[in-house]
Design a protein around this motif. Structure first.
Motif, PDB file in Angstrom:
ATOM      1  N   ILE A  19      30.154  38.619  51.739  1.00  0.00           N
ATOM      2  CA  ILE A  19      30.653  38.260  50.768  1.00  0.00           C
ATOM      3  C   ILE A  19      30.011  38.748  49.708  1.00  0.00           C
ATOM      4  O   ILE A  19      29.728  38.803  49.103  1.00  0.00           O
ATOM      5  CB  ILE A  19      31.994  37.624  50.418  1.00  0.00           C
ATOM      6  CG1 ILE A  19      32.983  37.209  52.212  1.00  0.00           C
ATOM      7  CG2 ILE A  19      32.995  37.411  49.742  1.00  0.00           C
ATOM      8  CD1 ILE A  19      33.574  35.983  51.849  1.00  0.00           C
ATOM      9  N   GLY A  20      30.785  39.893  48.520  1.00  0.00           N
ATOM     10  CA  GLY A  20      29.914  40.716  47.615  1.00  0.00           C
ATOM     11  C   GLY A  20      31.285  40.813  46.393  1.00  0.00           C
ATOM     12  O   GLY A  20      32.250  41.570  47.022  1.00  0.00           O
ATOM     13  N   PHE A  21      30.805  40.818  45.101  1.00  0.00           N
ATOM     14  CA  PHE A  21      31.475  40.989  43.895  1.00  0.00           C
ATOM     15  C   PHE A  21      30.714  41.725  42.984  1.00  0.00           C
ATOM     16  O   PHE A  21      29.761  41.439  42.474  1.00  0.00           O
ATOM     17  CB  PHE A  21      32.706  40.267  43.477  1.00  0.00           C
ATOM     18  CG  PHE A  21      33.500  39.637  44.504  1.00  0.00           C
ATOM     19  CD1 PHE A  21      34.653  40.429  43.763  1.00  0.00           C
ATOM     20  CD2 PHE A  21      33.690  38.470  44.724  1.00  0.00           C
ATOM     21  CE1 PHE A  21      35.788  39.701  45.187  1.00  0.00           C
ATOM     22  CE2 PHE A  21      34.434  37.527  46.034  1.00  0.00           C
ATOM     23  CZ  PHE A  21      35.772  38.258  45.759  1.00  0.00           C
ATOM     24  N   ILE A  22      31.055  42.577  41.972  1.00  0.00           N
ATOM     25  CA  ILE A  22      30.564  44.021  41.542  1.00  0.00           C
ATOM     26  C   ILE A  22      31.440  44.238  40.013  1.00  0.00           C
ATOM     27  O   ILE A  22      33.026  44.094  40.520  1.00  0.00           O
ATOM     28  CB  ILE A  22      29.506  45.249  41.492  1.00  0.00           C
ATOM     29  CG1 ILE A  22      30.534  46.436  41.785  1.00  0.00           C
ATOM     30  CG2 ILE A  22      28.654  44.469  42.373  1.00  0.00           C
ATOM     31  CD1 ILE A  22      29.530  47.511  42.399  1.00  0.00           C
ATOM     32  N   GLU A  23      31.503  44.264  38.574  1.00  0.00           N
ATOM     33  CA  GLU A  23      31.706  44.703  37.899  1.00  0.00           C
ATOM     34  C   GLU A  23      31.518  46.155  37.338  1.00  0.00           C
ATOM     35  O   GLU A  23      30.686  46.455  37.172  1.00  0.00           O
ATOM     36  CB  GLU A  23      31.665  44.042  36.586  1.00  0.00           C
ATOM     37  CG  GLU A  23      32.318  43.908  35.784  1.00  0.00           C
ATOM     38  CD  GLU A  23      32.096  43.149  34.601  1.00  0.00           C
ATOM     39  OE1 GLU A  23      32.765  41.636  34.341  1.00  0.00           O
ATOM     40  OE2 GLU A  23      30.553  43.412  34.342  1.00  0.00           O
ATOM     41  N   PRO A  24      32.921  46.819  37.762  1.00  0.00           N
ATOM     42  CA  PRO A  24      32.278  48.160  37.287  1.00  0.00           C
ATOM     43  C   PRO A  24      32.999  48.720  35.595  1.00  0.00           C
ATOM     44  O   PRO A  24      32.272  47.527  35.196  1.00  0.00           O
ATOM     45  CB  PRO A  24      34.468  48.724  37.912  1.00  0.00           C
ATOM     46  CG  PRO A  24      35.495  47.489  38.723  1.00  0.00           C
ATOM     47  CD  PRO A  24      34.304  46.023  38.258  1.00  0.00           C
ATOM     48  N   GLY A  25      32.057  49.491  35.659  1.00  0.00           N
ATOM     49  CA  GLY A  25      32.375  49.400  34.292  1.00  0.00           C
ATOM     50  C   GLY A  25      30.602  49.047  33.579  1.00  0.00           C
ATOM     51  O   GLY A  25      29.778  49.812  32.535  1.00  0.00           O
ATOM     52  N   THR A  26      29.707  48.277  34.769  1.00  0.00           N
ATOM     53  CA  THR A  26      28.655  47.509  33.772  1.00  0.00           C
ATOM     54  C   THR A  26      28.036  47.818  35.376  1.00  0.00           C
ATOM     55  O   THR A  26      26.841  47.693  34.411  1.00  0.00           O
ATOM     56  CB  THR A  26      28.996  46.263  33.213  1.00  0.00           C
ATOM     57  OG1 THR A  26      29.596  45.152  34.803  1.00  0.00           O
ATOM     58  CG2 THR A  26      30.228  46.294  32.574  1.00  0.00           C
ATOM     59  N   ALA A  74      36.766  52.353  40.118  1.00  0.00           N
ATOM     60  CA  ALA A  74      37.683  51.618  39.499  1.00  0.00           C
ATOM     61  C   ALA A  74      37.245  51.917  37.857  1.00  0.00           C
ATOM     62  O   ALA A  74      38.312  51.149  37.180  1.00  0.00           O
ATOM     63  CB  ALA A  74      37.205  50.325  40.309  1.00  0.00           C
ATOM     64  N   SER A  75      36.446  52.764  38.052  1.00  0.00           N
ATOM     65  CA  SER A  75      36.109  52.126  36.128  1.00  0.00           C
ATOM     66  C   SER A  75      36.326  53.069  35.762  1.00  0.00           C
ATOM     67  O   SER A  75      36.518  53.693  34.049  1.00  0.00           O
ATOM     68  CB  SER A  75      34.401  52.446  35.384  1.00  0.00           C
ATOM     69  OG  SER A  75      33.532  52.931  36.670  1.00  0.00           O
ATOM     70  N   GLY A  76      37.378  54.160  36.154  1.00  0.00           N
ATOM     71  CA  GLY A  76      37.317  55.074  35.743  1.00  0.00           C
ATOM     72  C   GLY A  76      36.422  56.453  35.944  1.00  0.00           C
ATOM     73  O   GLY A  76      36.452  57.393  34.178  1.00  0.00           O
ATOM     74  N   GLY A  77      35.206  56.826  36.669  1.00  0.00           N
ATOM     75  CA  GLY A  77      34.585  56.900  36.860  1.00  0.00           C
ATOM     76  C   GLY A  77      33.240  57.381  35.939  1.00  0.00           C
ATOM     77  O   GLY A  77      32.369  58.551  36.035  1.00  0.00           O
TER      78      GLY A  77
END
Length: 729
Positions: free
Chosen positions: A362-369, A562-565
């Motif tokens: 199970i993992g999570f990352i932040e879009p855009g960063t 997710a980040s818009g590209g």
């Protein structure tokens, strides 16, 4: 009064002359080789002093911490924390000077009487002390600098029991005292000396033996440490308490000696009456003992493999800087999210135990960063728990079994590529349908365009489109029979129902090569980074995820949408503080995110509008939450070998995965199952899996997805940007 170079030359000649006179008088009878060596050394070093000694390059401990200040690990070649004299207890300084060189501030580089005594003793074949603190510093610096360079010859020369080495040390000591003040030499000496127990320098020693800082050392504690420098192994207070106590008391008596006069005899006697009072703190080195070992190693490997050139121009230089540079590496994962993900794997409704025949992630990352928020795996500890041979392989007994019972430990970070401690990767299953969806929208296939397919369909002999730069259209020679998902569908219903034949037919039209290139553009990478995704340009099964990918890269690809590209490589390290020189060192050369969007924001938002259908009434419906826009995709690998769930918003991307473990340890278990994860009961946890991405990984991710989103955003949820209707039409 300190003597000049000429005076020291005369002094050395005098010392050697005295030794030669003793030889002639028959008072000492060294071998001819020793005398010859001494004479040659005198001629060489006295007539021509070497250039100033290479400065000591102290190896300092690096710490890896999380942004909340939690210590993850300490890494070092030598357990040392450099401290100036102002941060060392005055009694410690005085005790060290008293026992090693009480006239340190009165003589120059050479304590004549002590040196003469040592030279005579060495000539007789018995090594004896008598060296000044400056000479001891020189010897230690020569040894440690040679070790740092892996120069065995220089190490040998720095430790050999010969007059040549003594004379060489004397000459270097002269140059050191010309370049450094007495306080600077003493400070370096207190930081370079070895105090046993793996502790280099007085600060590490104070923490190692008494769990205090060097500034807090008391009289008996300081006396013990000061006495250990001469022979740190024989005076180890845990191994040889009696000898350590005797040596400590010798130091106390020396401090009370009228010649030194630092303390009174009454104070010495009172200190001698105290027990050693060892309160040891055993140092750990590396990420293995960390609470979050794989997150720690991700930070470490990230800096070694892809770190800033300010850390070093090569991988070897960067690793050396990390292990010797006294840096403070700051990570930025969310501990509560990490703990929650780990707890879900350990005790959730679909728990996967460390010793189970399956692997859970199970993992999570932040879009855009690209910030890694959490990265949990069902085997959270590092190791293999078997006896190993010189190659690191497990030693087997006569029955071919490991010599120790396996405890569910691993050396693999299953999220990562092989060059970052990853395993051989996992198939992505239907999560790859997002790449075909993205390609279709980019190539002008509107979301409402219908495609008809039969179920099942055998695609052998069918022609697949590819652009000219990929070799043009090709006919599939091998067998590829696809089940499920027939009928007439568009992108919305194809994604919602994860229709296999719809996507197999769609990739036939949009081009396998185009889909693979889209996946690469968004950030997908193979687990084996020596291989290129171009290998799959003529393999239409790519749309169903028949690729050994690294899960972290699948998360990155979804995060790009997710980040818009904006594509960002997942990163663990936030900042690096240079505790030696001050300031910060950039973790990377440039940003881990692309300067420009790799796909347009309009296309990204349109892709998300379609992928939301998987959550809104589709196979990812476990993720549906009122008032929050969530997109995603399930994935089931043929034969139920693995199941996956990806979910995302503009603020987080989450992934859950359960896969059978292809390790030979479980070969017999999987041979006895009819369809891998389908209705299988795992041995250690007792969990019965359905072999369904919706029921297994979908449920697993749903338990932690929204709580993680809330922690990261503070409840300030963002919706996806409006899709471009001209793209969808």
């Amino acid at each position: 009064m300190q003597l000049g170079k000429k005076a020291y030359s005369l002094m050395l000649m005098l010392v050697l002359s005295v030794v030669s006179g003793l030889v002639a008088a028959g008072l000492i009878v060294p071998g001819l080789a020793v005398l010859t060596t001494a004479s040659a050394a005198a001629a060489s070093f006295v007539s021509d002093f070497p250039e100033a000694m290479e400065p000591w390059d102290p190896a300092l401990k690096t710490t890896i911490k999380n942004s909340d200040g939690t210590l993850l690990a300490e890494i070092y070649d030598e357990n040392r924390i450099y401290k100036p004299l102002s941060e060392i207890a005055d009694i410690m300084i005085k005790a060290q000077v008293a026992i090693e060189d009480h006239r340190f501030y009165e003589h120059g580089a050479i304590d004549v009487s002590g040196t003469l005594r040592a030279l005579v003793s060495t000539a007789q074949g018995t090594t004896q002390g008598g060296s000044s603190i400056t000479q001891q510093y020189v010897r230690s610096a020569l040894v440690l600098n040679a070790k740092a360079k892996n120069d065995t010859q220089a190490q040998l020369e720095a430790t050999e029991d010969t007059l040549a080495r003594k004379v060489r040390e004397l000459s270097y000591a002269v140059s050191v005292e010309k370049e450094m003040t007495k306080d600077e030499i003493l400070e370096a000496y207190l930081n370079i000396s070895y105090y046993g127990g793996g502790a280099y320098g007085v600060e590490a020693a104070a923490k190692r033996w008494f769990s205090v800082s060097a500034a807090e050392l008391t009289l008996p504690q300081a006396a013990l440490l000061a006495g250990m420098v001469r022979n740190p192994y024989a005076t180890d207070p845990e191994q040889f308490e009696g000898y350590a106590t005797e040596r400590r008391n010798n130091v106390l008596d020396r401090l009370a000696d009228p010649e030194v006069g630092v303390i009174t005899q009454a104070e010495a006697d009172a200190a001698k009456a105290e027990p050693l009072g060892i309160k040891a703190t055993i140092p750990t080195n590396g990420c293995v003992s960390s609470k979050y070992p794989f997150l720690c190693y991700m930070a470490y490997d990230e800096l070694i493999n892809n770190g800033s050139t300010q850390l070093g121009s090569t991988k070897e230089e960067r690793e050396r800087r990390l292990r010797r540079g006294g840096l403070e590496v700051i990570t930025d994962f969310d501990k509560k999210s990490q703990d929650a993900a780990q707890k879900e794997l350990k005790s959730g409704s679909k728990k996967i135990a460390a010793k189970d025949e399956a692997i859970g992630l199970i993992g999570f990352i932040e879009p855009g960063t690209g910030r890694v928020i959490a990265m949990a795996q069902s085997r959270p500890k590092i190791g293999n728990n078997c006896k190993t041979d010189d190659t690191g392989s497990c030693i087997l007994n006569e029955e071919g079994k490991e010599t120790k019972k396996w405890k569910g430990e691993t050396y693999y970070n299953y999220f990562m590529t092989e060059d970052m401690r990853g395993a051989d990767g996992f198939h992505g299953g239907s999560t790859f349908k997002m790449f075909t969806t993205a390609t279709a929208l980019a190539e002008g296939y509107g979301a409402g365009v219908t495609v008809s397919a039969k179920d099942p369909t055998q695609y052998k002999g069918k022609t697949f489109y590819n652009p000219d730069e990929c070799g043009g259209p090709f006919k599939l020679n091998g067998s590829w029979e696809v089940f499920d998902g027939g009928g007439t569908r568009n992108l919305y219903s194809g994604v919602q129902n994860s229709a296999n034949n719809f996507f197999a037919t769609l990739i036939q039209s949009v081009g396998t090569c185009n889909v693979v290139k889209m996946a690469e553009t968004l950030g997908l990478r193979l687990a084996d980074t020596s291989r290129e995704l171009s290998y799959y340009y003529t393999m239409p099964s790519f749309t169903l995820g028949a690729v050994e990918m690294a899960p972290i890269s699948l998360m990155e690809a979804y995060a790009t949408v997710a980040s818009g590209g904006i594509h960002c490589t997942a990163v663990m390290v936030k900042t690096i503080n240079d505790t030696v020189n001050g300031g910060e060192i950039p973790p990377r050369d440039g940003s881990n995110c692309e300067e420009k969007p790799v796909i347009s924001e309009e296309l990204a938002n349109s892709i998300s509008a379609v992928m939301r259908k998987s959550v809104e009434g589709g196979t990812s419906r476990q993720l549906w939450t009122s008032g929050i826009q969530i997109a995603g995709k399930t994935g089931t690998v043929p034969g139920n070998r693995s199941v996956l769930q990806v979910g995302y918003t503009p603020q987080i991307v989450g992934l859950s995965l359960i896969s059978y473990d292809n390790n030979e340890r479980f070969e017999k278990f999987w041979k006895n199952t009819s369809s891998y994860l389908r209705y299988v009961t795992l041995t250690s946890s007792g969990t019965t899996l359905q072999g369904s991405s919706a029921d297994d990984t979908g449920t697993m991710l749903a338990h932690v997805f929204v709580p993680t989103l809330k922690r990261v955003t503070g409840g300030n949820y963002k919706n996806f940007g409006a899709p471009d209707q001209s793209i969808l039409a």
